[in-house]
Write a protein that holds these residues in place. Structure first.
Motif, short mmCIF file in Angstrom:
data_model
loop_
_atom_site.label_atom_id
_atom_site.label_comp_id
_atom_site.label_asym_id
_atom_site.label_seq_id
_atom_site.Cartn_x
_atom_site.Cartn_y
_atom_site.Cartn_z
N ASN A 249 4.00 -8.26 -11.62
CA ASN A 249 5.30 -8.44 -12.53
C ASN A 249 5.31 -7.28 -13.92
OD1 ASN A 249 6.68 -10.97 -11.78
ND2 ASN A 249 4.54 -11.67 -11.59
N TRP A 250 6.61 -6.82 -13.81
CA TRP A 250 6.93 -5.70 -14.62
C TRP A 250 7.63 -6.30 -15.79
CZ3 TRP A 250 7.01 0.00 -13.52
CH2 TRP A 250 6.50 0.42 -12.44
N ASP A 251 7.32 -5.68 -17.17
CA ASP A 251 8.16 -5.83 -18.29
C ASP A 251 8.33 -4.65 -18.77
OD1 ASP A 251 9.24 -6.66 -20.39
OD2 ASP A 251 7.79 -8.12 -21.30
N LEU A 252 9.69 -4.07 -18.52
CA LEU A 252 9.77 -2.75 -18.77
C LEU A 252 10.99 -2.52 -19.77
CD1 LEU A 252 9.85 0.31 -16.16
CD2 LEU A 252 11.80 -0.24 -17.56
N GLU A 253 11.11 -1.43 -20.67
CA GLU A 253 12.27 -1.23 -21.40
C GLU A 253 12.38 0.31 -21.35
OE1 GLU A 253 13.69 -1.33 -26.15
OE2 GLU A 253 11.71 -1.73 -25.64
N PHE A 254 13.82 0.59 -20.90
CA PHE A 254 14.35 2.09 -21.37
C PHE A 254 14.95 2.00 -22.64
CE2 PHE A 254 13.75 2.48 -16.40
CZ PHE A 254 12.58 3.38 -16.53
N LYS A 255 14.90 2.88 -23.42
CA LYS A 255 15.44 2.94 -24.64
C LYS A 255 16.80 3.96 -24.42
CE LYS A 255 12.00 2.32 -27.95
NZ LYS A 255 11.05 2.76 -29.32
N PRO A 256 17.80 3.67 -25.29
CA PRO A 256 19.08 4.87 -24.91
C PRO A 256 18.29 6.23 -25.28
CG PRO A 256 19.62 3.01 -26.30
CD PRO A 256 18.01 2.69 -26.03
N GLY A 257 18.93 7.17 -24.50
CA GLY A 257 18.72 8.47 -24.65
C GLY A 257 17.65 8.92 -23.14
N SER A 258 17.22 7.82 -22.51
CA SER A 258 16.33 7.99 -21.52
C SER A 258 17.00 8.63 -20.42
CB SER A 258 15.49 6.57 -21.11
OG SER A 258 14.66 6.37 -21.99
N GLN A 259 16.34 9.53 -19.73
CA GLN A 259 17.12 10.12 -18.43
C GLN A 259 16.09 10.43 -17.23
OE1 GLN A 259 20.00 13.55 -18.54
NE2 GLN A 259 18.38 14.84 -18.15
N LEU A 260 16.42 9.88 -16.21
CA LEU A 260 15.47 9.97 -15.15
C LEU A 260 15.91 10.92 -13.88
CD1 LEU A 260 12.73 9.23 -13.27
CD2 LEU A 260 14.30 6.86 -12.56
N SER A 261 15.52 11.77 -13.67
CA SER A 261 15.96 12.83 -12.53
C SER A 261 15.47 12.11 -11.16
CB SER A 261 15.21 14.24 -12.67
OG SER A 261 15.45 14.96 -11.40
N GLY A 262 16.51 12.30 -10.14
CA GLY A 262 16.20 11.97 -8.74
C GLY A 262 15.05 12.49 -8.09
N TYR A 263 14.68 13.89 -8.64
CA TYR A 263 13.59 14.52 -8.31
C TYR A 263 12.21 13.89 -8.49
CZ TYR A 263 10.41 18.79 -7.40
OH TYR A 263 9.37 19.43 -7.38
N ASP A 264 11.91 13.43 -9.63
CA ASP A 264 10.98 12.69 -10.19
C ASP A 264 10.95 11.34 -9.45
OD1 ASP A 264 9.96 14.65 -11.66
OD2 ASP A 264 10.94 13.95 -13.19
N LEU A 265 12.02 10.72 -9.05
CA LEU A 265 12.13 9.50 -8.37
C LEU A 265 11.49 9.56 -7.06
CD1 LEU A 265 12.96 6.64 -8.96
CD2 LEU A 265 15.08 6.94 -8.11
N SER A 266 11.93 10.65 -6.45
CA SER A 266 11.46 10.88 -5.25
C SER A 266 10.16 10.96 -4.96
CB SER A 266 11.92 12.17 -4.67
OG SER A 266 11.57 13.38 -5.30
N TYR A 267 9.12 11.12 -5.95
CA TYR A 267 7.64 11.15 -5.89
C TYR A 267 7.19 9.65 -5.49
CZ TYR A 267 2.85 11.41 -7.80
OH TYR A 267 1.44 11.70 -7.79
N PHE A 268 8.14 8.70 -5.68
CA PHE A 268 7.64 7.33 -5.27
C PHE A 268 8.59 6.70 -4.25
CE2 PHE A 268 6.74 7.78 -9.85
CZ PHE A 268 5.73 7.33 -9.88
N VAL A 269 9.82 7.20 -4.36
CA VAL A 269 10.71 6.50 -3.07
C VAL A 269 11.21 7.86 -2.30
CG1 VAL A 269 13.04 5.51 -2.80
CG2 VAL A 269 12.01 4.96 -4.83
N THR A 270 10.41 8.17 -1.23
CA THR A 270 10.56 9.46 -0.32
C THR A 270 11.74 9.71 0.08
OG1 THR A 270 9.78 8.05 1.55
CG2 THR A 270 8.07 8.89 0.20
N ASN A 271 12.66 8.73 0.48
CA ASN A 271 13.92 9.11 1.03
C ASN A 271 14.99 9.27 0.02
OD1 ASN A 271 13.91 6.35 0.09
ND2 ASN A 271 15.00 5.52 2.20
N TRP A 272 14.57 9.30 -1.31
CA TRP A 272 15.66 9.48 -2.24
C TRP A 272 15.97 11.06 -2.34
CZ3 TRP A 272 17.29 5.51 -5.54
CH2 TRP A 272 18.40 5.99 -6.62
N ASP A 273 17.43 11.48 -1.89
CA ASP A 273 17.47 12.97 -1.85
C ASP A 273 18.68 13.17 -2.93
OD1 ASP A 273 19.64 11.32 -0.80
OD2 ASP A 273 19.64 12.28 1.17
N ASN A 274 19.00 12.40 -3.73
CA ASN A 274 20.01 12.83 -4.67
C ASN A 274 18.88 13.19 -6.12
OD1 ASN A 274 22.01 13.24 -6.70
ND2 ASN A 274 22.98 11.47 -6.06
#
Length: 336
Positions: A249-274
């Motif tokens: 179970n996750w308990d996660l907080e993203f503060k304003p100003g956070s930015q996630l690139s799809g390039y880094d997301l593809s490290y975990f989600v392999t079919n993420w192409d945006n």
């Protein structure tokens, strides 16, 4: 006479031969009482309390050499170490060119690293207070690390393959199987699914126990993303990290100003192409396959989503089911 005796004790403890003996006794205690399977090629101790352990090697419960380091440099409290080798106090420790291989063997659900950490506490009724303790400032210089789960084939099971690891921790506190660390600077280069990822800055108050893994006051900056906030992974009492998508179970907080690139997301989600950067803020609770997002906002060049309460399920099962009573959206068809 008393002053002379104190001076004699001080000189005796600071003799290189005495320090080598203390170091060998500490290693023998760690191997006998805590099953650390620690080996070193050579010990070099100077008069000022600096010790160098050369050719350090550690074996896991299958006798695989899962940790090695060219050298470990330590500035020690030799008076404390001389009288209590189960409570090691170092002013500073530097690991030079360490290579750490974390493996979850096929058919097992617990990694060799977690099993190794568990050796630092004793659950035997005959000695319930026997625990390994260590407190220090720690640096890692030009390290390597890999995390592999043999229950998953190929790249899917290779969670980390990192090099050029540099770390500065302001304080590390080991108390039995509980580890806390104030990580001031952590950087590395890793590769997965044929793509290289550069972590420029990772800082956090890290804590791992049998109940949770916690990253407080987190700053995670790569060459594509910047995440600020905190995350706690609450482990299942019986399975730990196993069945990660459904029972951790996750308990996660993203503060304003956070930015996630799809390039880094593809490290975990392999079919993420945006690979378009996504700005986000809000909180998330629950396992990855049953996430509950609150006051969550996602913005990119063509998409703007906001919801006070949003439930997302079956993400890791490639179904991606979304449920919400309120969802404000502003997007183009192309952006969606």
């Amino acid at each position: 006479t008393v002053l002379g005796l104190i001076l004699l004790v001080f000189i005796t403890i600071n003799l290189p031969v005495t320090k080598r003996y203390i170091a060998s006794q500490a290693i023998e205690l760690l191997n006998n009482d805590f099953k650390m399977k620690l080996k070193i090629d050579d010990v070099d101790v100077n008069f000022f309390g600096d010790v160098r352990l050369k050719g350090v090697k550690m074996n896991d419960y299958k006798d695989f050499e899962f940790v090695k380091a060219k050298e470990i440099q330590a500035n020690s409290d030799w008076f404390a170490l001389a009288f209590n080798t189960s409570n090691l106090k170092f002013n500073k420790v530097a690991l030079v060119e360490p290579d750490i291989k974390v493996i979850t063997y096929k058919g097992d659900s617990i990694s060799n690293f977690i099993r190794y950490i568990d050796n630092f506490s004793s659950d035997k009724p005959s000695d319930p207070n026997k625990k390994f303790k260590m407190k220090m400032v720690i640096d890692i210089i030009n390290g390597k690390a890999s995390i592999v789960n043999e229950n998953h084939p190929g790249e899917e099971g290779r969670w980390l393959d990192a090099r050029n690891i540099y770390l500065h921790s302001k304080e590390v506190n080991i108390d039995g199987s509980d580890v806390k660390a104030d990580i001031g600077k952590f950087s590395l280069i890793t590769k997965r699914w044929g793509k290289e990822h550069v972590v420029d800055q990772f800082s956090t108050n890290f804590e791992i126990t049998k109940k949770h893994l916690k990253l407080a006051d987190l700053v995670f900056n790569t060459d594509h993303s910047l995440l600020m906030g905190g995350v706690t992974l609450n482990l299942d009492p019986k399975t730990g990290f196993a069945d990660f998508g459904d029972k951790v179970n996750w308990d996660l907080e993203f503060k304003p100003g956070s930015q996630l690139s799809g390039y880094d997301l593809s490290y975990f989600v392999t079919n993420w192409d945006n690979y378009t950067p996504i700005s986000m803020s809000g909180t998330m609770t629950g396992p990855l396959n049953k996430m509950h997002l609150q006051n969550f906002q996602v913005r990119s060049q063509d998409v703007n989503l906001h919801s006070k309460s949003l439930k997302i399920s079956e993400v890791l099962n490639k179904k991606f089911l979304v449920e919400s009573d309120q969802l404000d959206a502003d997007m183009t068809y192309k952006g969606l």
